[in-house]
Design an enzyme around this catalytic site. Structure first.
Site, PDB file in Angstrom:
ATOM      1  N   LYS A  42      95.391  -6.880 -10.549  1.00  0.00           N
ATOM      2  CA  LYS A  42      94.641  -5.920 -10.162  1.00  0.00           C
ATOM      3  C   LYS A  42      93.287  -5.840 -11.094  1.00  0.00           C
ATOM      4  O   LYS A  42      92.266  -5.627 -10.645  1.00  0.00           O
ATOM      5  CB  LYS A  42      95.557  -4.649 -10.320  1.00  0.00           C
ATOM      6  CG  LYS A  42      96.515  -4.507  -9.161  1.00  0.00           C
ATOM      7  CD  LYS A  42      97.704  -3.543  -9.550  1.00  0.00           C
ATOM      8  CE  LYS A  42      98.780  -3.439  -8.735  1.00  0.00           C
ATOM      9  NZ  LYS A  42     100.012  -2.817  -8.895  1.00  0.00           N
ATOM     10  N   GLN A  86     102.207   2.355 -12.613  1.00  0.00           N
ATOM     11  CA  GLN A  86     102.745   1.084 -12.139  1.00  0.00           C
ATOM     12  C   GLN A  86     104.274   1.426 -12.259  1.00  0.00           C
ATOM     13  O   GLN A  86     104.877   1.811 -13.297  1.00  0.00           O
ATOM     14  CB  GLN A  86     102.402   0.005 -13.287  1.00  0.00           C
ATOM     15  CG  GLN A  86     103.232  -1.165 -13.038  1.00  0.00           C
ATOM     16  CD  GLN A  86     102.399  -1.989 -11.914  1.00  0.00           C
ATOM     17  OE1 GLN A  86     101.260  -1.734 -11.713  1.00  0.00           O
ATOM     18  NE2 GLN A  86     103.347  -2.608 -11.063  1.00  0.00           N
ATOM     19  N   ASP A 111      97.689   4.927  -4.555  1.00  0.00           N
ATOM     20  CA  ASP A 111      99.001   4.414  -3.964  1.00  0.00           C
ATOM     21  C   ASP A 111      99.558   4.870  -2.924  1.00  0.00           C
ATOM     22  O   ASP A 111     100.484   4.323  -2.340  1.00  0.00           O
ATOM     23  CB  ASP A 111      99.964   4.058  -5.083  1.00  0.00           C
ATOM     24  CG  ASP A 111     100.068   2.992  -5.918  1.00  0.00           C
ATOM     25  OD1 ASP A 111      99.692   1.933  -5.024  1.00  0.00           O
ATOM     26  OD2 ASP A 111     100.879   2.797  -6.635  1.00  0.00           O
ATOM     27  N   GLY A 158     113.534  -1.708   7.055  1.00  0.00           N
ATOM     28  CA  GLY A 158     113.267  -1.304   5.827  1.00  0.00           C
ATOM     29  C   GLY A 158     112.667   0.069   5.693  1.00  0.00           C
ATOM     30  O   GLY A 158     112.052   0.606   6.608  1.00  0.00           O
ATOM     31  N   ARG A 159     113.124   1.248   5.248  1.00  0.00           N
ATOM     32  CA  ARG A 159     112.816   2.514   5.107  1.00  0.00           C
ATOM     33  C   ARG A 159     112.376   3.100   3.695  1.00  0.00           C
ATOM     34  O   ARG A 159     112.677   4.273   3.405  1.00  0.00           O
ATOM     35  CB  ARG A 159     114.033   3.368   5.696  1.00  0.00           C
ATOM     36  CG  ARG A 159     115.386   3.198   5.056  1.00  0.00           C
ATOM     37  CD  ARG A 159     116.289   3.740   5.710  1.00  0.00           C
ATOM     38  NE  ARG A 159     117.809   3.753   5.457  1.00  0.00           N
ATOM     39  CZ  ARG A 159     118.966   4.031   5.607  1.00  0.00           C
ATOM     40  NH1 ARG A 159     118.908   4.873   6.599  1.00  0.00           N
ATOM     41  NH2 ARG A 159     119.853   3.602   4.877  1.00  0.00           N
TER      42      ARG A 159
END
Length: 921
Positions: A42, A86, A111, A158-159
């Site tokens: 990043k 993070q 994010d 996926g959830r």
């Protein structure tokens, strides 16, 4: 492609907003190897694009409170436009991850993990939220295929809150028909077989088999799993959640692992950072205000000022700060209604254009005043609340002397006030108290130094001034400056000769030349002359001294003319407090107090933010006398305000007393030091004052007006307009257009008001308008505001009245002749001596600040109208070297006012139940 596009956008942003860069912060707890790897990716991407990235690393011993404290700091940091925490948090202490992600300010949560951003996404508010970077990257990849998402059947496996759940919402709001599968889905293969678009984020190695894939489907694999592989040096390899080799034979598009979704996630993080930065500059672009105004409901008859002030509910001052484009870290709150503004705001805005600069002044007033402060506030309320212009008022802070004396407060009046008026008129944020402390520290240092020099030998003084600490002597910075001033180029205290020690320790102040007095912010006539040093401990070293009122201190003038901390410190050090017996100036720097003064003044230099009754912003800062000083609010407040309003906005400031005093000093002193150039002069006039100048009877504070002022008298009024004409000419002498504001009173007739307007225009005013703002608020100054707008669009050929390099007497003569109408000046012997002294000491090139009565254009307060042909007597000249001017004394005056027989404080009280101030200011 994304990175190149972002790189171009950032370059354009930096060009458009000089000094600006998008800022990213990454907060890490602990030292996990995988986290370090991702963070380095990043940071590298940010550097490539031009984003300023900051990696904050907390140890694994960090507590939840430590992390929350760091997040709170990043939330208010204007240089950080986006930041991420993070995950996972590698701490030895228990930390609630949900609490941490929700602590991030939603507007910086790039994010997209906070509940607010997740909620907006689930509701479909895609343009008003941040989307988690992995789903956002997946969506970008799908768009790159060129295949339309709308109407397609999509399956998400996926959830999780990071990928699965937001991916479902994103596809749904892009009009796909979405099914979410998970570990408990019994018909997984069947559901996958129906998918036109398949996004897998299950975290299980190659769980989706190639034969399940619908031919031609788009497959996005978000999984990262490690499986044993003896052929690899590490003994393992990375695979996704989809069996890639078989799936790629059936899919039309498929992302590899590694190298597919991962780099897109990083790219989307950068994109969100740039988007956040763009939102930030759009929102906080100087001059782009989103301000809420208060609506007035004026009453008739107009209630008392304090009643009006207390009936208003001011906006929280942090809201006002936000509305005008100040950042949270630039504002220091003092309760709910006032705040200090840090000078960092000026540094941030330095490359932005200034707005229009307007100064409000007046004709020669009656002792009652003609409403300059009220007009200043009325004008900004009209420009702001009624014409929707960005506008700031910049006014002086009043002294408590007149507040509790005879004049009362200075917050304006009627429906044109700075509020709350009681806080405005009293302690405010303590600036005047800081000046009192600093001024009296200098006074104490003068007498202490004289006492010690009279009672000690050179060596004893030297030992105390440069003491040995652990066997080592060392000069302080201020002592090094004194040595340099004396021409002693030595830095070792042990190297000075006896002669040099004598020069260094002896200021040798001549007591008869001391110009520095103690101050107090109270009217107290019995302190005008005092004897100090009466205690036996002073060993008979007594002298005559006096107290002045605090706002007459040179430190107040220094505060008003400084353009920063460094400039203020230099000005404080240059202040001349006396002369030595050899005629050399003795400064605050020579006394060694400069640093201490700067410390005492470090908060006072920050302008104070308040608001008017109608919610327009006001800077209240500094309050120097308008006779022995220049009578204007601070340079710093004006400079910050001019940046905040933007190039089309207005800053309205007020100059003390009449145009012959406050305006002349505003132009020749304040504008000379600030470098600012005014666009419009607003000249306030009243029928009452003009009748007085026409020969009407004396007007006395506290005494009812004579009948001549209550009845129409056009002849008296017409003759009095000679003063108005002269003050218009005075303003025009500086090349600035003049708008006359005729402040209407209820006793004025329409014929009288019309006559003043007519004569003002004939005298050369750009425009002249009747104003009723005292009774109506901004609405009553609407015509004035429109006239000021028009005048500000005309050329302003601003010029100074004199060149500072002229001899002192020539500068004085120019002001006397051209501004006052005198035929000449006469210097009394003491004044002549000072001209010679200050010229010799190197102060002859300072501007002139005439200390003259404000009740006449001449030196005689009884001479009204526009007298001519008189000789102006100059009885003395004094120097405010730190502030940067010389002030000739014209006639007599006191710098410590006395209390009247019935002072204002008779009417002031405190309600013991509500805590509200009662009575009239």
């Amino acid at each position: 492609q994304v990175r190149e596009r972002l790189k171009k956008q950032v370059a354009e942003m930096k060009e458009k907003y000089p000094g600006f860069s998008p800022g990213l912060a990454i907060l890490q707890v602990g030292n996990r190897d995988d986290s370090n790897l991702y963070i380095n990716m990043k940071l590298k991407a940010a550097a490539e694009i031009g984003i300023i990235a900051n990696h904050i690393k907390l140890p694994n011993t960090a507590t939840e409170a430590d992390v929350l404290k760091c997040i709170a700091s990043l939330n208010i940091d204007p240089a950080v436009h986006g930041f991420i925490v993070q995950l996972p948090l590698d701490s030895d202490k228990p930390i609630n991850t949900e609490k941490i992600t929700n602590a991030v300010a939603p507007e910086k949560d790039i994010d997209g993990l906070s509940s607010i951003n997740a909620g907006k996404l689930s509701r479909g508010d895609l343009g008003d939220c941040f989307i988690p970077c992995t789903p956002k990257g997946c969506m970008e990849l799908i768009r790159q295929t060129g295949i339309q998402v709308a109407g397609k059947r999509a399956v998400v496996i996926g959830r999780s809150k990071i990928v699965g759940a937001p991916m479902h919402d994103l596809l749904l709001w892009n009009n796909a028909t979405v099914t979410t599968c998970h570990s408990k889905t019994s018909t997984l293969a069947e559901e996958v077989g129906k998918a036109d678009i398949l996004v897998v984020a299950a975290g299980k190695a190659e769980m989706v088999k190639g034969e399940w894939i619908k031919p031609g489907a788009i497959v996005i694999d978000c999984g990262i799993n490690h499986v044993p592989d003896a052929t690899k040096a590490s003994g393992k390899r990375v695979v996704g959640d989809v069996a890639y080799s078989a799936a790629k034979e059936k899919a039309s598009y498929i992302t590899p692992v590694p190298g597919g979704v991962g780099p897109m996630t990083v790219a989307m993080l950068m994109q969100s950072t740039v988007e956040s930065a763009q939102r930030f500059v759009e929102k906080f672009q100087p001059g782009k205000w989103n301000i809420q105004y208060n609506q007035l409901s004026p009453k008739t008859p107009v209630p008392s000022d304090i009643e009006i002030s207390q009936s208003c509910i001011p906006k929280p001052i942090d809201q006002v700060a936000k509305e005008v484009g100040l950042f949270p870290d630039e504002v220091e709150l003092y309760g709910h209604t006032k705040a200090k503004v840090h000078l960092s705001a000026l540094k941030r805005l330095k490359n932005h254009p200034d707005g229009k600069y307007v100064v409000v002044t007046g004709i020669t007033p009656t002792p009652l005043g003609e409403g300059k402060s009220t007009t200043t506030v009325g004008l900004v309320q009209a420009l702001g609340a009624h014409l929707q212009q960005n506008v700031f008022a910049c006014v002086r802070q009043p002294s408590q002397g007149p507040t509790f004396g005879i004049k009362g407060g200075a917050a304006g009046g009627g429906y044109c006030q700075v509020v709350p008026m009681d806080e405005f008129n009293l302690h405010l944020t303590g600036d005047i108290h800081a000046i009192t402390a600093a001024n009296n520290l200098v006074a104490a240092a003068i007498d202490a130094r004289m006492f010690h020099e009279l009672t000690q030998t050179d060596q004893a003084l030297y030992n105390r001034l440069v003491p040995s600490v652990n066997g080592v002597r060392k000069f302080s910075d201020i002592q090094i400056r004194r040595l340099e001033k004396l021409g002693i180029n030595k830095t070792d205290p042990m190297a000075l000769t006896k002669e040099e020690v004598n020069l260094f320790v002896r200021l040798d102040i001549d007591p008869s030349t001391i110009t520095w007095q103690r101050v107090l912010d109270t009217n107290d006539r019995f302190l005008r002359k005092i004897t100090i040093g009466q205690s036996l401990t002073e060993k008979g070293f007594s002298r005559m001294a006096q107290f002045d009122i605090t706002v007459s201190s040179e430190i107040m003038a220094v505060l008003a003319l400084s353009d920063g901390l460094d400039d203020m410190k230099k000005r404080l050090g240059r202040m001349v407090v006396a002369s030595s017996k050899k005629g050399q100036p003795v400064t605050a720097d020579d006394l060694g107090v400069t640093g201490a003064l700067a410390v005492l003044m470090k908060d006072a230099i920050k302008p104070n933010l308040m608001q008017t009754l109608e919610g327009t912003p006001v800077f209240v800062h500094a309050g120097p006398f308008a006779n022995i000083a220049h009578g204007n609010s601070s340079v710093l407040a004006d400079k910050i305000a001019l940046k905040l309003v933007g190039k089309d906005g207005f800053v309205v400031t007020e100059a003390g007393f009449g145009a012959d005093i406050g305006m002349e000093k505003f132009f020749n002193i304040k504008c000379r030091y600030s470098g600012l150039r005014p666009h419009v002069v607003v000249l306030v006039a009243t029928v009452r004052a003009l009748k007085m100048h026409g020969g009407g009877p004396a007007v006395t504070a506290g005494v009812p007006l004579p009948k001549e002022y209550m009845e129409e008298n056009l002849q008296l009024l017409s003759e009095g307009c000679s003063n108005l004409n002269k003050q218009i000419q005075n303003a025009q002498m500086f090349g600035v257009p003049v708008v006359v504001a005729v402040n209407a009173f209820k006793t004025d007739t329409k014929a009288e008001l019309d006559l003043v307007v007519q004569l003002a225009k004939e005298a050369g005013a750009f425009d002249a308008v009747e104003c009723t703002h005292w009774a109506e608020g901004g609405k009553g100054a609407l015509a004035l505001a429109q006239a000021v707008q028009r005048a500000s669009q005309t050329p302003s050929n601003f010029r100074f009245l004199y060149d500072v390099e002229l001899p002192i007497i020539d500068k004085i003569r120019l002001i006397a002749r051209q501004i006052y109408g005198a035929s000449d000046v006469e210097l009394l012997p003491e004044a002549e001596e000072k001209v010679a002294l200050y010229t010799k000491q190197g102060f002859g090139n300072l501007p002139i600040c005439m200390a003259k009565t404000h009740l006449s254009l001449s030196h005689d307060p009884q001479q009204k109208g526009a007298p001519t042909g008189f000789v102006l007597p100059i009885r003395d000249i004094r120097a405010s070297v730190g502030a940067g001017f010389l002030y000739p004394l014209v006639g007599t005056m006191s710098t410590m006012p006395g209390l009247p027989t019935r002072p204002c404080f008779y009417d002031i009280d405190l309600d013991p139940v509500s805590g509200e101030v009662k009575g009239l200011f």
